[in-house]
Scaffold this motif. Structure first.
Motif, short mmCIF file in Angstrom:
data_model
loop_
_atom_site.label_atom_id
_atom_site.label_comp_id
_atom_site.label_asym_id
_atom_site.label_seq_id
_atom_site.Cartn_x
_atom_site.Cartn_y
_atom_site.Cartn_z
N GLY A 295 0.79 -1.22 0.00
CA GLY A 295 0.00 0.00 0.00
C GLY A 295 0.82 1.28 0.00
O GLY A 295 2.00 1.31 0.35
N SER A 296 0.15 2.35 -0.38
CA SER A 296 0.74 3.69 -0.29
C SER A 296 0.86 4.09 1.17
O SER A 296 0.36 3.40 2.07
N SER B 243 -2.52 4.19 2.85
CA SER B 243 -3.42 3.05 2.68
C SER B 243 -3.88 2.51 4.02
O SER B 243 -3.12 2.44 4.98
N ASP C 206 -2.93 2.94 -3.91
CA ASP C 206 -3.95 3.41 -2.99
C ASP C 206 -5.03 2.35 -2.78
O ASP C 206 -5.13 1.37 -3.51
N ASP C 207 -5.90 2.60 -1.79
CA ASP C 207 -6.93 1.63 -1.43
C ASP C 207 -7.94 1.41 -2.54
O ASP C 207 -8.56 0.34 -2.61
#
Length: 248
Positions: A11-12, A15, A223-224
């Motif tokens: 994830g970022s 996230s 991102d999510d």
């Protein structure tokens, strides 16, 4: 000799569905953790990977999603693992800020003579652009990358085979040179969905790469709402959290 990579998080930095973008690299029985973000201890716990199964840690830059788990690692090595000193591979430009700007506040303990990074880890200093053998069959090379102005950050080339961007702005010239020269066969690159790419490569920028090269690009640090972009990445694919990838 096959190189294997398992993302313990994809994830970022913001996230909430995916853990921090950190990776385990396996080669010839050696296990290297690339970055140790805030979620790394939990991710390894859920994967049932003991801390003692990791032979070394490599740090690419000092943002929390890449070093936020280091304090827990240091304390566990010191007090739960009989003062085991794990190898810590650190670019020379990050030695001072990693200790003085990120870890010193929590780890310094003058009463126990714990006053520097070397008191917790076996520090191995890396210089940029210099190929380094970290274990039999496993070579790394630091490539300076643009991320945050005036803050050192590095991408990594593994065994002249895999390019791992960590966090980096789009550098088309570098990526094309590595691909067209045949030096790297695979590219694990961070991907920001919004444009322009301010501190990360944007999807629109990565889509300008030649299609044959896109087939070698695996996107990470997303991102999510990654699901909204399935099927919109050209010939590139998203790396899956916890899946083991082999790079022969």
């Amino acid at each position: 000799m096959t190189l294997q990579i398992q993302m313990i998080g994809t994830g970022s930095a913001f996230s909430k569905k995916f853990y921090n973008n950190n990776a385990l690299v396996f080669c010839n029985g050696y296990t290297l953790l690339i970055d140790c973000g805030s979620t790394a201890p939990r991710a390894l716990h859920e994967l049932n990977i003991p801390l003692t199964d990791i032979d070394g840690i490599l740090i690419t830059h000092i943002h929390s999603d890449h070093v936020g788990g280091m304090e827990e690692f240091a304390f566990r090595l010191k007090y739960a693992c009989d003062s085991l000193r794990m190898k810590l591979f650190v670019p020379s430009s990050l030695l001072y800020p990693l200790w003085n700007h990120s870890l010193r506040g929590g780890l310094e303990n003058s009463s126990e003579n714990l006053t520097k990074l070397d008191d917790y880890f076996e520090v191995v200093v890396l210089e940029e652009q210099i190929r380094k053998t970290v274990a039999p069959g496993l070579d790394i090379q630091l490539i300076p990358s643009q991320h945050i102005p005036d803050k050192p950050s590095y991408s990594i080339i593994l065994n002249d085979k895999v390019f791992y961007s960590s966090d980096a702005k789009f550098n088309r010239a570098l990526l094309l040179e590595l691909y067209e020269s045949g030096r790297c066969d695979y590219f694990l690159h961070d991907c920001q969905f919004q444009s322009p790419g301010v501190v990360h490569a944007s999807l629109s920028e990565l889509l300008t790469l030649p299609e044959p090269m896109q087939e070698k690009v695996i996107l990470m640090h997303y991102d999510d709402h990654v699901g909204d972009f399935i099927g919109k990445t050209g010939s590139m694919t998203f790396i899956e959290q916890h899946k083991l990838y082999s790079f022969p």
